[in-house]
Scaffold this motif. Structure first.
Motif, PDB file in Angstrom:
ATOM      1  N   LEU A 139      -9.766   2.513 -13.056  1.00  0.00           N
ATOM      2  CA  LEU A 139     -10.301   0.922 -13.010  1.00  0.00           C
ATOM      3  C   LEU A 139     -11.132   0.784 -14.257  1.00  0.00           C
ATOM      4  O   LEU A 139     -10.602   1.453 -15.491  1.00  0.00           O
ATOM      5  CB  LEU A 139     -11.924   2.440 -13.511  1.00  0.00           C
ATOM      6  N   GLN A 140     -11.048  -0.546 -14.051  1.00  0.00           N
ATOM      7  CA  GLN A 140     -10.335  -1.808 -15.805  1.00  0.00           C
ATOM      8  C   GLN A 140     -10.884  -2.403 -15.259  1.00  0.00           C
ATOM      9  O   GLN A 140     -12.298  -3.410 -14.488  1.00  0.00           O
ATOM     10  CB  GLN A 140      -8.987  -2.314 -15.002  1.00  0.00           C
ATOM     11  N   VAL A 141     -12.683  -2.938 -16.515  1.00  0.00           N
ATOM     12  CA  VAL A 141     -14.338  -3.666 -16.123  1.00  0.00           C
ATOM     13  C   VAL A 141     -13.173  -4.633 -16.727  1.00  0.00           C
ATOM     14  O   VAL A 141     -12.163  -5.308 -17.099  1.00  0.00           O
ATOM     15  CB  VAL A 141     -14.526  -3.181 -18.005  1.00  0.00           C
ATOM     16  N   LEU A 156       0.906  -0.725  -0.327  1.00  0.00           N
ATOM     17  CA  LEU A 156      -0.062  -0.108   0.301  1.00  0.00           C
ATOM     18  C   LEU A 156       0.774   1.243  -0.289  1.00  0.00           C
ATOM     19  O   LEU A 156       0.718   2.487  -0.702  1.00  0.00           O
ATOM     20  CB  LEU A 156      -0.561   0.133   0.985  1.00  0.00           C
ATOM     21  N   GLU A 157       2.109   0.970   0.959  1.00  0.00           N
ATOM     22  CA  GLU A 157       2.795   2.655   1.064  1.00  0.00           C
ATOM     23  C   GLU A 157       3.088   3.051  -0.100  1.00  0.00           C
ATOM     24  O   GLU A 157       4.008   4.002  -1.000  1.00  0.00           O
ATOM     25  CB  GLU A 157       3.874   2.236   2.042  1.00  0.00           C
ATOM     26  N   LYS A 158       4.147   1.574  -1.222  1.00  0.00           N
ATOM     27  CA  LYS A 158       4.927   1.874  -1.846  1.00  0.00           C
ATOM     28  C   LYS A 158       4.211   1.731  -3.493  1.00  0.00           C
ATOM     29  O   LYS A 158       4.651   1.640  -4.739  1.00  0.00           O
ATOM     30  CB  LYS A 158       6.183   1.119  -2.388  1.00  0.00           C
ATOM     31  N   ALA A 159       2.662   1.371  -3.638  1.00  0.00           N
ATOM     32  CA  ALA A 159       2.225   0.840  -5.022  1.00  0.00           C
ATOM     33  C   ALA A 159       1.985   2.976  -5.308  1.00  0.00           C
ATOM     34  O   ALA A 159       2.144   4.091  -5.004  1.00  0.00           O
ATOM     35  CB  ALA A 159       1.075   1.489  -4.540  1.00  0.00           C
ATOM     36  N   SER A 160       2.848   1.944  -7.111  1.00  0.00           N
ATOM     37  CA  SER A 160       2.834   3.490  -8.045  1.00  0.00           C
ATOM     38  C   SER A 160       2.138   3.447  -8.297  1.00  0.00           C
ATOM     39  O   SER A 160       0.938   4.531  -9.267  1.00  0.00           O
ATOM     40  CB  SER A 160       3.998   2.628  -8.986  1.00  0.00           C
ATOM     41  N   GLU A 161       0.670   2.365  -8.717  1.00  0.00           N
ATOM     42  CA  GLU A 161      -0.767   2.733  -9.425  1.00  0.00           C
ATOM     43  C   GLU A 161      -1.795   1.961  -9.017  1.00  0.00           C
ATOM     44  O   GLU A 161      -0.817   0.128  -8.532  1.00  0.00           O
ATOM     45  CB  GLU A 161      -0.896   2.573 -11.290  1.00  0.00           C
ATOM     46  N   LEU A 162      -2.834   2.231  -8.384  1.00  0.00           N
ATOM     47  CA  LEU A 162      -3.861   0.951  -8.085  1.00  0.00           C
ATOM     48  C   LEU A 162      -4.443   0.451  -9.448  1.00  0.00           C
ATOM     49  O   LEU A 162      -5.479   1.511  -9.666  1.00  0.00           O
ATOM     50  CB  LEU A 162      -4.114   2.042  -7.170  1.00  0.00           C
ATOM     51  N   LYS A 163      -5.058   0.039  -9.772  1.00  0.00           N
ATOM     52  CA  LYS A 163      -5.947  -0.853 -10.646  1.00  0.00           C
ATOM     53  C   LYS A 163      -6.748  -1.806 -10.043  1.00  0.00           C
ATOM     54  O   LYS A 163      -6.590  -2.797  -9.853  1.00  0.00           O
ATOM     55  CB  LYS A 163      -4.879  -1.623 -12.142  1.00  0.00           C
ATOM     56  N   CYS A 164      -7.771  -1.263 -10.315  1.00  0.00           N
ATOM     57  CA  CYS A 164      -9.588  -1.655  -8.995  1.00  0.00           C
ATOM     58  C   CYS A 164      -9.760  -2.528 -10.704  1.00  0.00           C
ATOM     59  O   CYS A 164     -10.843  -2.074 -11.642  1.00  0.00           O
ATOM     60  CB  CYS A 164     -10.077  -1.152  -8.461  1.00  0.00           C
ATOM     61  N   ILE A 165     -10.300  -3.861 -10.114  1.00  0.00           N
ATOM     62  CA  ILE A 165     -11.250  -4.267 -11.771  1.00  0.00           C
ATOM     63  C   ILE A 165     -13.254  -4.067 -11.380  1.00  0.00           C
ATOM     64  O   ILE A 165     -12.941  -4.854 -10.601  1.00  0.00           O
ATOM     65  CB  ILE A 165     -10.207  -6.120 -11.666  1.00  0.00           C
ATOM     66  N   ILE A 166     -13.126  -4.075 -11.965  1.00  0.00           N
ATOM     67  CA  ILE A 166     -14.475  -3.549 -12.118  1.00  0.00           C
ATOM     68  C   ILE A 166     -15.399  -4.597 -12.853  1.00  0.00           C
ATOM     69  O   ILE A 166     -15.407  -4.770 -14.066  1.00  0.00           O
ATOM     70  CB  ILE A 166     -15.127  -2.173 -12.270  1.00  0.00           C
ATOM     71  N   PHE A 167     -15.982  -5.533 -12.037  1.00  0.00           N
ATOM     72  CA  PHE A 167     -16.749  -6.857 -11.871  1.00  0.00           C
ATOM     73  C   PHE A 167     -18.436  -6.643 -12.008  1.00  0.00           C
ATOM     74  O   PHE A 167     -19.228  -6.894 -12.145  1.00  0.00           O
ATOM     75  CB  PHE A 167     -16.142  -8.178 -11.393  1.00  0.00           C
ATOM     76  N   ASN A 168     -18.726  -5.933 -10.388  1.00  0.00           N
ATOM     77  CA  ASN A 168     -20.142  -5.285 -10.626  1.00  0.00           C
ATOM     78  C   ASN A 168     -19.627  -3.632  -9.664  1.00  0.00           C
ATOM     79  O   ASN A 168     -19.000  -3.412  -9.452  1.00  0.00           O
ATOM     80  CB  ASN A 168     -21.135  -6.548  -9.640  1.00  0.00           C
ATOM     81  N   ASN A 169     -21.605  -3.624  -9.308  1.00  0.00           N
ATOM     82  CA  ASN A 169     -21.296  -2.085  -8.641  1.00  0.00           C
ATOM     83  C   ASN A 169     -20.353  -2.015  -7.725  1.00  0.00           C
ATOM     84  O   ASN A 169     -20.209  -1.336  -7.599  1.00  0.00           O
ATOM     85  CB  ASN A 169     -22.847  -1.712  -8.367  1.00  0.00           C
ATOM     86  N   ASP A 170     -20.414  -3.154  -6.670  1.00  0.00           N
ATOM     87  CA  ASP A 170     -20.328  -2.997  -5.239  1.00  0.00           C
ATOM     88  C   ASP A 170     -18.133  -2.773  -5.501  1.00  0.00           C
ATOM     89  O   ASP A 170     -17.642  -2.381  -4.826  1.00  0.00           O
ATOM     90  CB  ASP A 170     -20.206  -4.512  -4.659  1.00  0.00           C
ATOM     91  N   ASP A 171     -17.978  -3.137  -6.318  1.00  0.00           N
ATOM     92  CA  ASP A 171     -15.997  -2.771  -7.050  1.00  0.00           C
ATOM     93  C   ASP A 171     -16.159  -1.951  -7.016  1.00  0.00           C
ATOM     94  O   ASP A 171     -14.714  -1.277  -6.689  1.00  0.00           O
ATOM     95  CB  ASP A 171     -16.362  -3.394  -8.501  1.00  0.00           C
TER      96      ASP A 171
END
Length: 209
Positions: free
Chosen positions: A172-174, A138-153
């Protein structure tokens, strides 16, 4: 596995490699750049929508001479992406040391379920609901890439946006199988929340590895 093989694995001099290949980075901040991918076998996170489930069982993949692989990879590209599976299951000190000796910039794609090892220049954190993220990632992440599968994501993505450093880039990546349904929602979400950017899996549109 023999005792000798087990020791080599522990030292990181041999690692289970599912595949390795020269292509373009398809996602995130470095999309479109030529890069050499090293995909390590082994993952215990187990996302149901994972598109490389064959990587999960490390024993299916041959223990590979890492020094030889590092030379082969850097002969083709000085941008190396270590992925999986979950690559941080393994000790990456030796692999990244050798890659650095050959002049590489090293990227990693990880769920953050394990602490960092090795010398990494760019950390792509893609957290999963089935595993907590280690504080050093978490401290050193250069980019956060969150996968969007449903609305809760979207909620899940915002949770981690609050936890990473302020310099971390947010994407955000579908999930590919949901692109028709979720892409319009992601577009509208980013328009309403412009701290985020859209990451598109360009390699799938280009039909390359």
């Amino acid at each position: 596995m023999t005792e000798e093989q087990s020791e080599l694995l522990k030292e990181g001099k041999f690692l289970p490699v599912m595949e390795h290949f020269y292509t373009l980075q398809g996602e995130g901040a470095h999309a479109g750049k030529a890069a050499y991918f090293i995909r390590l076998g082994g993952c215990d996170v187990g996302c149901h929508w994972c598109d490389v489930k064959d990587s999960w069982d490390a024993e299916k993949h041959p223990l590979t001479d890492i020094e030889k692989l590092a030379k082969e990879a850097t002969d083709l590209s000085k941008t190396i992406i270590i992925t999986g599976g979950e690559p941080l299951m393994w000790n990456l000190d030796f692999l990244t040391k050798k890659l650095k000796e050959f002049g590489a910039a090293i990227h990693i794609e990880t769920s953050g379920a394990y602490s960092l090892s090795g010398q990494i220049d760019w950390i792509t954190l893609s957290p999963k609901k089935l595993a907590d993220v280690e504080p050093d990632v978490l401290e050193k992440a250069s980019e956060l890439k969150c996968i969007i599968f449903n609305n809760d994501d979207f909620r899940f993505a915002e949770k981690y946006a609050e936890l990473v450093d302020s310099s971390c880039r947010l994407y955000l990546q579908v999930e590919w199988s949901k692109k028709e349904k979720m892409s319009p929602l992601v577009v509208e979400y980013v328009k309403a929340n412009p701290k985020w950017q859209v990451s598109v899996q360009t390699h799938k549109y280009l039909d390359i590895p």
